[in-house]
Motif scaffolding. Structure first.
Motif, PDB file in Angstrom:
ATOM      1  N   CYS A  34       0.818  -1.200  -0.036  1.00 50.75           N
ATOM      2  CA  CYS A  34      -0.067  -0.138   0.014  1.00 50.75           C
ATOM      3  C   CYS A  34       0.933   1.153  -0.027  1.00 50.75           C
ATOM      4  O   CYS A  34       0.321   2.191  -0.888  1.00 50.75           O
ATOM      5  CB  CYS A  34      -0.796  -0.068   1.185  1.00 50.75           C
ATOM      6  SG  CYS A  34      -2.346  -1.167   1.069  1.00 50.75           S
ATOM      7  N   THR A  35       1.845   1.158   0.766  1.00 46.72           N
ATOM      8  CA  THR A  35       2.778   2.249   0.905  1.00 46.72           C
ATOM      9  C   THR A  35       3.616   2.761  -0.350  1.00 46.72           C
ATOM     10  O   THR A  35       3.583   3.818  -0.796  1.00 46.72           O
ATOM     11  CB  THR A  35       3.841   2.286   2.035  1.00 46.72           C
ATOM     12  OG1 THR A  35       3.024   2.133   3.144  1.00 46.72           O
ATOM     13  CG2 THR A  35       4.634   3.282   1.952  1.00 46.72           C
ATOM     14  N   GLY A  36       3.940   1.661  -0.894  1.00 45.61           N
ATOM     15  CA  GLY A  36       4.613   1.685  -2.400  1.00 45.61           C
ATOM     16  C   GLY A  36       3.835   2.138  -3.402  1.00 45.61           C
ATOM     17  O   GLY A  36       4.051   3.068  -4.183  1.00 45.61           O
ATOM     18  N   MET A  37       2.488   1.711  -3.513  1.00 47.88           N
ATOM     19  CA  MET A  37       1.609   2.326  -4.293  1.00 47.88           C
ATOM     20  C   MET A  37       1.321   3.888  -4.285  1.00 47.88           C
ATOM     21  O   MET A  37       1.140   4.469  -5.191  1.00 47.88           O
ATOM     22  CB  MET A  37       0.175   1.323  -4.315  1.00 47.88           C
ATOM     23  CG  MET A  37       0.376   0.045  -4.681  1.00 47.88           C
ATOM     24  SD  MET A  37      -1.153  -0.802  -5.369  1.00 47.88           S
ATOM     25  CE  MET A  37      -2.004  -0.685  -3.909  1.00 47.88           C
ATOM     26  N   ALA A  38       1.200   3.967  -3.033  1.00 46.46           N
ATOM     27  CA  ALA A  38       0.998   5.701  -2.581  1.00 46.46           C
ATOM     28  C   ALA A  38       2.095   6.562  -2.783  1.00 46.46           C
ATOM     29  O   ALA A  38       1.950   7.404  -3.448  1.00 46.46           O
ATOM     30  CB  ALA A  38       0.577   5.778  -1.091  1.00 46.46           C
ATOM     31  N   VAL A  39       3.427   6.050  -2.742  1.00 52.65           N
ATOM     32  CA  VAL A  39       4.528   6.484  -3.110  1.00 52.65           C
ATOM     33  C   VAL A  39       4.489   6.795  -4.717  1.00 52.65           C
ATOM     34  O   VAL A  39       4.858   7.936  -5.227  1.00 52.65           O
ATOM     35  CB  VAL A  39       5.905   5.888  -2.562  1.00 52.65           C
ATOM     36  CG1 VAL A  39       7.040   6.449  -3.261  1.00 52.65           C
ATOM     37  CG2 VAL A  39       5.996   6.203  -1.312  1.00 52.65           C
ATOM     38  N   LEU A  40       4.201   5.942  -5.459  1.00 61.71           N
ATOM     39  CA  LEU A  40       4.277   5.870  -6.939  1.00 61.71           C
ATOM     40  C   LEU A  40       3.140   6.624  -7.431  1.00 61.71           C
ATOM     41  O   LEU A  40       3.489   7.518  -8.384  1.00 61.71           O
ATOM     42  CB  LEU A  40       4.292   4.486  -7.623  1.00 61.71           C
ATOM     43  CG  LEU A  40       5.581   3.282  -7.289  1.00 61.71           C
ATOM     44  CD1 LEU A  40       5.335   2.011  -7.555  1.00 61.71           C
ATOM     45  CD2 LEU A  40       6.757   4.044  -7.999  1.00 61.71           C
ATOM     46  N   GLY A  41       2.256   6.669  -6.847  1.00 62.40           N
ATOM     47  CA  GLY A  41       0.888   7.363  -7.354  1.00 62.40           C
ATOM     48  C   GLY A  41       1.312   8.970  -6.955  1.00 62.40           C
ATOM     49  O   GLY A  41       0.918   9.739  -7.857  1.00 62.40           O
ATOM     50  N   GLY A  42       1.796   9.246  -5.721  1.00 61.54           N
ATOM     51  CA  GLY A  42       2.135  10.772  -5.636  1.00 61.54           C
ATOM     52  C   GLY A  42       3.269  11.225  -6.361  1.00 61.54           C
ATOM     53  O   GLY A  42       3.211  12.317  -6.937  1.00 61.54           O
ATOM     54  N   ARG A  43       4.189  10.262  -6.949  1.00 62.04           N
ATOM     55  CA  ARG A  43       5.183  10.787  -8.011  1.00 62.04           C
ATOM     56  C   ARG A  43       4.329  11.142  -9.175  1.00 62.04           C
ATOM     57  O   ARG A  43       4.943  11.996  -9.930  1.00 62.04           O
ATOM     58  CB  ARG A  43       6.279   9.731  -8.001  1.00 62.04           C
ATOM     59  CG  ARG A  43       7.396  10.016  -8.791  1.00 62.04           C
ATOM     60  CD  ARG A  43       8.360   8.881  -8.707  1.00 62.04           C
ATOM     61  NE  ARG A  43       9.646   9.310  -9.642  1.00 62.04           N
ATOM     62  CZ  ARG A  43      10.539   8.347  -9.875  1.00 62.04           C
ATOM     63  NH1 ARG A  43      10.617   7.263  -9.499  1.00 62.04           N
ATOM     64  NH2 ARG A  43      11.595   8.850 -10.521  1.00 62.04           N
ATOM     65  N   MET A  44       3.530  10.267  -9.635  1.00 62.55           N
ATOM     66  CA  MET A  44       2.959  10.312 -10.828  1.00 62.55           C
ATOM     67  C   MET A  44       2.069  11.812 -10.945  1.00 62.55           C
ATOM     68  O   MET A  44       1.999  12.587 -11.927  1.00 62.55           O
ATOM     69  CB  MET A  44       2.020   9.401 -11.033  1.00 62.55           C
ATOM     70  CG  MET A  44       2.804   8.004 -11.683  1.00 62.55           C
ATOM     71  SD  MET A  44       1.916   6.592 -11.869  1.00 62.55           S
ATOM     72  CE  MET A  44       0.319   7.003 -12.241  1.00 62.55           C
ATOM     73  N   VAL A  45       1.286  11.994  -9.718  1.00 57.49           N
ATOM     74  CA  VAL A  45       0.480  13.261  -9.695  1.00 57.49           C
ATOM     75  C   VAL A  45       1.566  14.267  -9.729  1.00 57.49           C
ATOM     76  O   VAL A  45       1.230  15.420  -9.996  1.00 57.49           O
ATOM     77  CB  VAL A  45      -0.083  13.103  -8.324  1.00 57.49           C
ATOM     78  CG1 VAL A  45      -0.859  14.378  -7.968  1.00 57.49           C
ATOM     79  CG2 VAL A  45      -1.523  11.975  -8.285  1.00 57.49           C
ATOM     80  N   ALA A  46       2.731  14.402  -8.854  1.00 57.45           N
ATOM     81  CA  ALA A  46       3.620  15.412  -8.798  1.00 57.45           C
ATOM     82  C   ALA A  46       4.375  15.897 -10.055  1.00 57.45           C
ATOM     83  O   ALA A  46       4.606  16.786 -10.233  1.00 57.45           O
ATOM     84  CB  ALA A  46       4.666  14.883  -7.753  1.00 57.45           C
ATOM     85  N   ALA A  47       4.280  14.677 -10.888  1.00 59.03           N
ATOM     86  CA  ALA A  47       4.658  15.033 -12.265  1.00 59.03           C
ATOM     87  C   ALA A  47       3.778  15.816 -13.120  1.00 59.03           C
ATOM     88  O   ALA A  47       4.238  16.455 -14.105  1.00 59.03           O
ATOM     89  CB  ALA A  47       5.335  13.876 -12.970  1.00 59.03           C
ATOM     90  N   ARG A  48       2.318  15.764 -12.509  1.00 59.79           N
ATOM     91  CA  ARG A  48       1.540  16.567 -13.573  1.00 59.79           C
ATOM     92  C   ARG A  48       1.029  17.790 -12.947  1.00 59.79           C
ATOM     93  O   ARG A  48       0.617  18.673 -13.494  1.00 59.79           O
ATOM     94  CB  ARG A  48       0.380  15.724 -13.814  1.00 59.79           C
ATOM     95  CG  ARG A  48       0.696  14.536 -14.829  1.00 59.79           C
ATOM     96  CD  ARG A  48      -0.398  13.598 -14.894  1.00 59.79           C
ATOM     97  NE  ARG A  48      -0.086  12.555 -15.901  1.00 59.79           N
ATOM     98  CZ  ARG A  48       0.864  11.515 -16.004  1.00 59.79           C
ATOM     99  NH1 ARG A  48       1.878  11.453 -14.960  1.00 59.79           N
ATOM    100  NH2 ARG A  48       0.846  10.664 -16.968  1.00 59.79           N
TER     101      ARG A  48
END
Length: 90
Positions: A34-48
């Motif tokens: 769950c934490t890994g998915m949150a980090v990756l999702g946050g990284r994708m959102v931060a890129a946009r």
């Protein structure tokens, strides 16, 4: 101090009823996933979306909740009661 959320209480109850080692391994793996998915999702959102935009939207939402809490209190039963005045604790 914080007593924990539902997942922590469920993990404690499950460990009491089942194999604690298996529950520990499953809990660690599940939390890591769950934490890994949150980090990756946050990284994708931060890129946009810029950090400034996130801060501004968060601030506006915070103000909306604050204004809402001025006019509505949550009763003990969870029902919303109209705001009755400053300093009224009843």
């Amino acid at each position: 101090a914080e007593w924990g959320d539902r997942s922590q209480i469920a993990t404690i109850a499950l460990a009491a009823a089942k194999n604690p080692v298996g529950v520990t391994i499953g809990g660690v793996l599940g939390h890591s996933l769950c934490t890994g998915m949150a980090v990756l999702g946050g990284r994708m959102v931060a890129a946009r979306i810029s950090e400034k935009t996130v801060s501004q939207v968060g601030g506006v939402i915070f103000l909306i909740f604050g204004i809402h809490s001025i006019f509505f209190e949550s009763g003990e039963t969870g029902e919303e009661l109209p705001y009755s005045g400053v300093g009224d604790n009843n």
